[in-house]
Every structure is written in structure tokens, then in C-alpha cells.
Design an enzyme around this catalytic site. Structure first.
Site, PDB file in Angstrom:
ATOM      1  N   CYS A 153       0.827  -1.195   0.000  1.00 19.58           N
ATOM      2  CA  CYS A 153       0.000   0.000   0.000  1.00 19.58           C
ATOM      3  C   CYS A 153       0.871   1.259   0.000  1.00 19.58           C
ATOM      4  O   CYS A 153       1.569   1.524   0.985  1.00 19.58           O
ATOM      5  CB  CYS A 153      -0.915   0.022   1.220  1.00 19.58           C
ATOM      6  SG  CYS A 153      -1.993   1.487   1.255  1.00 19.58           S
ATOM      7  N   PRO A 154       0.855   2.022  -1.077  1.00 20.64           N
ATOM      8  CA  PRO A 154       1.660   3.254  -1.110  1.00 20.64           C
ATOM      9  C   PRO A 154       1.163   4.306  -0.138  1.00 20.64           C
ATOM     10  O   PRO A 154       1.918   5.184   0.270  1.00 20.64           O
ATOM     11  CB  PRO A 154       1.524   3.725  -2.565  1.00 20.64           C
ATOM     12  CG  PRO A 154       0.238   3.136  -3.047  1.00 20.64           C
ATOM     13  CD  PRO A 154       0.107   1.839  -2.343  1.00 20.64           C
TER      14      PRO A 154
END
Length: 625
Positions: A460-461
Site C-alpha cells: 500500500c503506497p
């Protein structure tokens, strides 16, 4: 490539340039196509009369009964042909394990040298990439450190031809990762020069190979050899591993000098950047900032804070001229373009999304506390502050906690490699060639983080971390409280407009109402647009996650790649998961709900679970082994 090697003449001659076709046995009167056959070829030959075949041809095609018949009739298995090639060589290169066992039981010499390259059967098996044969020959006492006529041992041959699993097995069995052949070349040097892929170079780097060793005659490091070969993939890996960009060979040439001789712009730029990062050059102040990775990361994190504020600030200015505001926005755009080209580092995948998230939430907090001050403190501000505390707690745990990294000591890694190789399981479906570990079920190697994560969901950025068994619950908490915070902000905006804007939706209609609230407080309207945008993706994401967790009992990675995993039954409309125990039980197990000991969730250590057995009754139950 050969021309590059010809530049390095020494008293021992050129470092050998070995080509795959040269590594196969030479053509004999009885050998077919280089004496090399495949199992498919052998199957197609069933129509032949094997009784007329000589023992060499029968060995090449794996006709065990014919070979045993000839040996029982008195044929000496140690007898080489006129070019000094033995039956064991032929069995090894064609991966005939049953014949190797049979010939060794009849006193075949396991380390017999033979052929034009004066190689052992183990050399021949290694060149062809037959891991199972390499394992078998080592069990019978074959010596992998013996050199062939080109001066190479088995680990050098495996590195040259990109047989990563064999490189791993030989090192795990005790071969020195920095072993030099007769030409002074290490496995890393051969991999850098001959193998244009991340493996086996990445595997050797994981084994803590010495990246700055020079070969015996030319004093070239692995980086020199990668530049000579134009091997850009390996050059990147070596630079990341802190290879010495200023190392000189016997001619006083650095890798950068060799890149300039070949006029390769990509190599020249990357090597110059690496030199500047090491401080070998004296760049300008701006260049020093550009090569400072920590500074670049701070710029990527900080830019969204400034841009979001500037967009709202300019819109809120008491300036009637839209042209003036347009010029200001153009200046902001140009500044962002400059920062992007000068400082944004695309290798830091999560820095910019993380900065956007942090900036958005920071300004939402500030705006809500400032412009929604008129709202009741006890019923609005206290819940908002409590929600914010819960949000940042779950965000911090999602961001900084261990997502389920699978760890192992070097000895454990070597033991795993040996066990998998000797059971015929050393393949990418169960083994990670980067982390050198056996991959537990439901795990995956994250290309962004470069590590294996247990029960991997996704990278997850927005939290700058992987989501896996260690932090998935916190990630769900983060999404929930983030959604609540956004809803509070939207509610605060509507309350603000009711009090401060002389318009209403019911009286003026949608378009007039929209223009009035936008002009009433452009900054508030800008925050409202941000809130609506984030509400959409957060709501979709949390619904997808809940559906996967409760309804399917799978992760995002498993849902996207279900057909790759044998333990899932996939149809055109559904995915049957062995980990699905029903909606309620799935949720209880996922969140580990205990309710003061009244409920006992099924706690599984996904970092050490490797297989799953289906319930043979046909249900969805399973047993972890």
C-alpha cells in the site's frame, strides 16, 4: 562481447568466452545431435529396435534395459570412447538419473575427466542446468571444486549460464561464494558478464558476496565486467550493493572509463551519479542536493503539504482578477515540475503517495478545528479528536509495524536450499531466490520492499508499507477511522456553509448553490473536494477488503492470482478457498476477537505454514501442516 574480451591479453591468454553450444559434448559418430537428447525424443523413439543400439546411444536416450543388457554382457562402464567420454558423462548431460545410479553401482568413476573440455560428469550436468543430476552426483561423492579444461569449477559454470538454483545449491553445500577459477573470475563476475537478468546476481548478493574483488589477470571487478557486457540490469544491482565505482583495473580504467569507451549514455549517466553520490566528484550545491537520497525523500514528502496549501491559499486570496490567480497557479505548476524533475526519485515508490495522504489529513485537521469551531464541542469536536487519535494510531501501526517479514539466518537459508534441492522442490513456486527462503503458503515476495511477506495482501503506497499477517488488522482500522474522519470533514463543511453562506440548495438549485459556496470560502470548498475524492477510494477499498476477508476468506493477492495457486478451486464465477470458514468465523479469526475469553479465534502463524490439506469430505475445511 568477444571483442571486449580480446582487449585483455595476458600470459595466460584471454579469459575464456564460453558459448552454450561449446559447452555441450562434441559430436561423435554415435552421438546424434551432440549426444544430447530430451525425454520427449526418447519417447518418440519407441518404434526403433533398441536391440541394435550400442550402449552410448542407449545411454543418451535413457533405454535402461538395453544398457543393463550390454553391461551384464561384459561392457566395462569405465571404458571411455575414443574422445575420452564415458557413459557417466552421457547419462549426466541427458539427466538419466537411473542410469547414473546403475553405472556407479558398477564402479563408474564419478569424477572422471573427459571430452574436449576435459570435464567431469558433474560439469556436464551443471552446464545443462540439471539440478536433480547435480544433487545425485554430489550424493555419490562428486567434487564440485574440480576445474575443467577452461579453468572453471561447477559454481562458475552455473553462474555463467544463469542456473540460479544450482548456484544456490552448490553454495549451500559449502562452495565458496567468492571462489576464483583459474582465470581469477568469481561467480559474481561471470554472472555480471554472461547473465543479463537479475538472477543469479541477486542471489549471490544475498549471500554477501564480495562485490569489489578484482579478477586475477585484468583486475576487473564485477562492475567492470557488467559494463563490458552492457549488462544494465546487473549494473543497477551492483550499484545498489555499493560496488566501488572508482575501482581501477590493471590498465587504470574505472567502470566509467569503460562506459565512455563504449559510448553508452545510460551507463555513463548512472555511473556518474553513483560517483557523485559517493563524493568522488565535486558537484555544485544543487547537484549535491539532487544526489542526497534523504533530501529527495523529504522533498517528495513535503511537496504535497505545500501544494495543497497553495491551491487553497491562492483561491482564498482577496484578488478579483482571475488572470492574477491563474498566473499564480501556473507558477505553482512550474515549481512542481521543477521539483519533480530535479528531486523526485521514482525508486522511492511510496514517498509521494504517503506525502499526499499525510498532507491531506493534516490540512483536514487544521481546517476542521479552525473553521468548524462554532460546532458543539462535546458532540462534534471530542468525537472528531478521538477518531483522529484512533486514525493515527492505526496508521502508525500500518506504516511502521512488521507486516509479516519472513526471516531466516544464513545457516537456515542454506539448510532450506539443500532440503528443497534434495527433495526436488527447489523451484520458484516454493522458494524465493532473493530472500533464499522456503515461501510459506499465502506468502509473496514484494518487489517494492524486496522482502517476503507472510499472508501478503498488497503493498500500500498510502501507508508506505506492505499489508500482511502482521499489520492487516491495523490497516483495516486505518481505513475505518479514515472514512469516519472524512465524513466528519464533509459534515463540518456543510455546517459551515449553512451558517456563513447566504444560499441554500433547496432555494437556489444545484449550480447556483455550488458557485455560491465556492466563492463563500474557496479554501473550505477545496478541502471539501479533497474529502469527497478520498471518501470515494477509501469507501471502495474498505468494502472490497471486507468482502474478501468475510465473504471469500482470501487476500487481495490471492484474489488477483487465484489461478496460480493450487489450493484454490477457481471457476468462471467463484473462488473456493480452503481458508473460508463462513462470514462470521472469518471476521472473528481475522480480528482475533476473544470477548473476554468467550470466543477462541483460530490463530495461525503464517510465517511458518507451508502446505494445506483439503478436507476430503468435500467441505471447505482444511488442515495446516
Amino acid at each position: 562481447m568477444a571483442d571486449a574480451m580480446e582487449e585483455y591479453e595476458t600470459e595466460a591468454g584471454c579469459v575464456p568466452v564460453l558459448h552454450p553450444e561449446e559447452m555441450k559434448p562434441q559430436t561423435h559418430h554415435h552421438s546424434g545431435s551432440h549426444g544430447y537428447s530430451s525425454d520427449n525424443t526418447a519417447r518418440k523413439s519407441h518404434v526403433d529396435d533398441y536391440s541394435t543400439w550400442d550402449i552410448v546411444k542407449a545411454t543418451q536416450y535413457g533405454i535402461f534395459e538395453r544398457c543393463r543388457e550390454l553391461v551384464d554382457a561384459g561392457y566395462d562402464v569405465r571404458q571411455p570412447d575414443k574422445e575420452n567420454v564415458t557413459l557417466l558423462h552421457w547419462a549426466a548431460i541427458n539427466n538419466r538419473i537411473d542410469l547414473v545410479k546403475f553405472y556407479i553401482s558398477k564402479s563408474a568413476v564419478v569424477d572422471q575427466l573427459g571430452g574436449d573440455l576435459n570435464s567431469t560428469p558433474l560439469h556436464w550436468a551443471t552446464r545443462q542446468g540439471h539440478l536433480s543430476m547435480v544433487v545425485q552426483l554430489l550424493k555419490y561423492g562428486a567434487d564440485p571444486s574440480l576445474i575443467d579444461g577452461e579453468g572453471c569449477s561447477c559454481v562458475h559454470l552455473a553462474a555463467q549460464f544463469g542456473h540460479t538454483s544450482i548456484v544456490a545449491y552448490l553454495i549451500a553445500k559449502g562452495q565458496d561464494v567468492d571462489m576464483m577459477d583459474q582465470n581469477g573470475m568469481t561467480p559474481l563476475m561471470w554472472a555480471a558478464y554472461r547473465t543479463h537478468s537479475v538472477d543469479p546476481t541477486r542471489l549471490l548478493l544475498t549471500f554477501n558476496v564480495s562485490v569489489n574483488l578484482g579478477d586475477k589477470y585484468h583486475k576487473n571487478t564485477a562492475l567492470h565486467w557488467a559494463v563490458l557486457a552492457g549488462n544494465t540490469t546487473v549494473i543497477s544491482l551492483l550499484l545498489e550493493a555499493n560496488s566501488n565505482v572508482d575501482a581501477q583495473n590493471i590498465k587504470g580504467e574505472t567502470p566509467l572509463d569503460l562506459a565512455k569507451q563504449r559510448k553508452n549514455v545510460w551507463m555513463i549517466n548512472h555511473l556518474q551519479e553513483a560517483r557523485q553520490a559517493k563524493g568522488y566528484d565535486s558537484p555544485s550545491y544543487l547537484k549535491r542536493l539532487k544526489i542526497d537520497k534523504d533530501f529527495r525523500q523529504k522533498v517528495m514528502l513535503g511537496t504535497p503539504f505545500l501544494v495543497i496549501w497553495l491551491v487553497g491559499f491562492i483561491a482564498d486570496l482577496d484578488v478579483d482578477s482571475w488572470l492574477a490567480k491563474g498566473l499564480m497557479y501556473a507558477a505553482v505548476w512550474l515549481a512542481v515540475q521543477f521539483l519533480s524533475k530535479a528531486f523526485f526519485d521514482h525508486s522511492m515508490h511510496s514517498a509521494l503517495p504517503l506525502g499526499i495522504y499525510l498532507a491531506t489529513k493534516f490540512w483536514i485537521e487544521c481546517v476542521f478545528l479552525d473553521r468548524a469551531a462554532h460546532l458543539p464541542f462535546a458532540t462534534v469536536h471530542v468525537p472528531f479528536l478521538l477518531n483522529s487519535v484512533a486514525l493515527f494510531y492505526n496508521f502508525g501501526k500500518s506504516w511502521k509495524s512488521d507486516p509479516g517479514i519472513i526471516k531466516a539466518s544464513e545457516e537456515q537459508k542454506k539448510k532450506t536450499i539443500v532440503e528443497l534441492a534434495e527433495t526436488g522442490s527447489l523451484d520458484l513456486s516454493v522458494f524465493c531466490s532473493t530472500c533464499l527462503i522456503r515461501k510459506p503458503i499465502r506468502s509473496k515476495h514484494c518487489a517494492v520492499c524486496n522482502r517476503c511477506i507472510a499472508k501478503f495482501d498488497h503493498h500500500c503506497p498510502w501507508v508506505g508499507n506492505c499489508v500482511g499477517s502482521g499489520n492487516h488488522r491495523y490497516f483495516m482500522g486505518y481505513l475505518f477511522f479514515l472514512l469516519c474522519m472524512i465524513c466528519w470533514m464533509i459534515y463540518g463543511c456543510i455546517c459551515y456553509w449553512r451558517i456563513h453562506c447566504s444560499t441554500s440548495y433547496s432555494q437556489d438549485g444545484f449550480w447556483l448553490y455550488l458557485t455560491q459556496i465556492a466563492s463563500c470560502s474557496p479554501w473550505m470548498f477545496w478541502m471539501f473536494l479533497n474529502s469527497v475524492f478520498h471518501f470515494m477510494w477509501v469507501a471502495v477499498l474498505i468494502l472490497c477488503q471486507l468482502y474478501q476477508i468475510a465473504g471469500l476468506g482470501i487476500t487481495t493477492n490471492e484474489r488477483m492470482n487465484a489461478r496460480r495457486y493450487k489450493h484454490f478451486k477457481v471457476t468462471a464465477t467463484s473462488i473456493e478457498s480452503p481458508f473460508n470458514h463462513g462470514c462470521v468465523r472469518n471476521l472473528l479469526d481475522f480480528f482475533e476477537v476473544r470477548c473476554c475469553g468467550l470466543i477462541r479465534p483460530s490463530a495461525v502463524d503464517w510465517t511458518s505454514q507451508y502446505t494445506v490439506d483439503y478436507d476430503q469430505t468435500g467441505g471447505s475445511g482444511y488442515q495446516l501442516v
